[in-house]
Design an enzyme around this catalytic site. Sequence first.
Site, PDB file in Angstrom:
ATOM      1  N   GLU A  76       0.813  -1.236   0.000  1.00  0.00           N
ATOM      2  CA  GLU A  76       0.000   0.000   0.000  1.00  0.00           C
ATOM      3  C   GLU A  76       0.839   1.276   0.000  1.00  0.00           C
ATOM      4  OE1 GLU A  76      -2.927  -0.415   3.129  1.00  0.00           O
ATOM      5  OE2 GLU A  76      -3.713  -2.270   2.294  1.00  0.00           O
ATOM      6  N   GLU A  85      -6.060 -10.600  -1.883  1.00  0.00           N
ATOM      7  CA  GLU A  85      -6.876 -10.453  -0.657  1.00  0.00           C
ATOM      8  C   GLU A  85      -8.369 -10.351  -0.979  1.00  0.00           C
ATOM      9  OE1 GLU A  85      -5.391  -7.342   1.865  1.00  0.00           O
ATOM     10  OE2 GLU A  85      -3.307  -7.714   1.361  1.00  0.00           O
TER      11      GLU A  85
HETATM   12  C1  XIL Z   1      -5.866  -6.755   7.955  1.00  0.00           C
HETATM   13  C2  XIL Z   1      -6.192  -8.038   8.724  1.00  0.00           C
HETATM   14  O1  XIL Z   1      -7.173  -8.784   8.015  1.00  0.00           O
HETATM   15  C3  XIL Z   1      -6.671  -7.690  10.107  1.00  0.00           C
HETATM   16  O2  XIL Z   1      -6.852  -8.886  10.853  1.00  0.00           O
HETATM   17  C4  XIL Z   1      -5.659  -6.792  10.798  1.00  0.00           C
HETATM   18  O3  XIL Z   1      -6.164  -6.430  12.064  1.00  0.00           O
HETATM   19  C5  XIL Z   1      -5.388  -5.551   9.953  1.00  0.00           C
HETATM   20  O4  XIL Z   1      -4.924  -5.923   8.651  1.00  0.00           O
HETATM   21  N1  XIL Z   1      -4.875  -4.778   3.349  1.00  0.00           N
HETATM   22  C6  XIL Z   1      -3.832  -5.550   3.750  1.00  0.00           C
HETATM   23  C7  XIL Z   1      -3.977  -6.492   4.891  1.00  0.00           C
HETATM   24  O5  XIL Z   1      -2.795  -5.606   3.070  1.00  0.00           O
HETATM   25  O6  XIL Z   1      -2.757  -6.682   5.594  1.00  0.00           O
HETATM   26  C8  XIL Z   1      -5.055  -6.034   5.854  1.00  0.00           C
HETATM   27  O7  XIL Z   1      -5.275  -7.125   6.727  1.00  0.00           O
HETATM   28  C9  XIL Z   1      -6.332  -5.713   5.077  1.00  0.00           C
HETATM   29  C10 XIL Z   1      -6.090  -4.609   4.088  1.00  0.00           C
END
Ligand code: XIL
Length: 366
Positions: free
Chosen positions: A164, A271
């Site tokens: 990100e 994701e």
């Molecule tokens: C999120 C997890 O799902 C949560 O459990 C944690 O508390 C915060 O991070 N983009 C990403 C992930 O790259 O690492 C994030 O994951 C969601 C958004």
Amino acid sequence: MTPARPGSSRRTILGALAALPVTACARESRGQVPPRAPDRPLKAFAAFPVGCAVTAERLANPADAALIARHFSQLTPEWQMKMEYVLQGDGAFRFDGPDAIAAFARDHGLRLFGHTLVWYAQSPPAFERIDGQGRPFADAYRNYILAVAGRYRGQAVGWDVVNEAVAEDGDGLRDCLWSRNLGRTDYMRRAFDNAREADPDAVLLINDYNLESLPKKRATFMRLVEDLLKAGAPVGGIGTQSHMAADLRPGAVCEAIGDLASLGLPIHVSELDISLNRAGGVFRPRADLQAAQNRLAQELAEAFAGLPPRQRFAFTLWGLKDDQSWLRSLKENPSPPWDEPLAFDADGDRRPMFDALAMGFGGRAG
Ligand code: XIL
């Protein structure tokens, strides 16, 4: 497919090769309620790895562990390989969680994917304390990456090295602890170099979100990737998180995959979840949102499956069951219990999104 002109840029040449998924974008043949797929593992429908985000605790639950081992071929630690877990306040490392996930992957013949080494959203106290201290900061940064990526050398098939980095609206790059201390893109180049030093074989990716819904952000991301490659960073792949709202415009996802493919790098749908709650038309009948979700899931699966095999790194869902989704615990606009963003419901039963993905993957159930 438009033949590339002699001397075209990298992206033009590769874009011509990758144009196929975009031409398929126009097709609107996707069913709103996909036919039920044969009773086979989700990974059996795909000619590429199918991943799931997990925690050590979820893998300790026998029912969840069985579902994960049956349906998926790759694991991503949802948060236990991030700085917030690994790096303690005193600078010590904690690896019990990620080690448990790595052991499960090894014991069940699954790939392990590392997430994530450097993220703007996490600047733990151990680094905050040396903020601005130049060489000590750079040395600690390299030491952290060598320690974490090095620990899973030979286990992790790849890493989200940088997560990100592009601004929320796509207008430039984020400022963060890392960019302030090591340079706006230099912190990324360093991270890739340090990760390559730690693991000569892992595929090193850069990962971001809203690349489907925000073409401006996608363009900035693609320029960043090209700049890093020009600077000699060993970027070996790109991750598009695909956290999406069910009512995303038909065709947007397919166009995004076609665009990203023009870089010629392996792509990780990293994701995936498709929220009914975050849809703009949330006051539409739930059945309409579920149908839109199925259509979108199939569009993404088809676009990914339509990539050249060498560009299909993996296709990962951000969780196993709806009730375990991170969307439920968001500080802003957390998903209500009726949101169904994943392929399995709270009882561990397949949802129509499973069937839509299976159909989009296009593989013959093994
Ligand atoms: C999120 C997890 O799902 C949560 O459990 C944690 O508390 C915060 O991070 N983009 C990403 C992930 O790259 O690492 C994030 O994951 C969601 C958004």
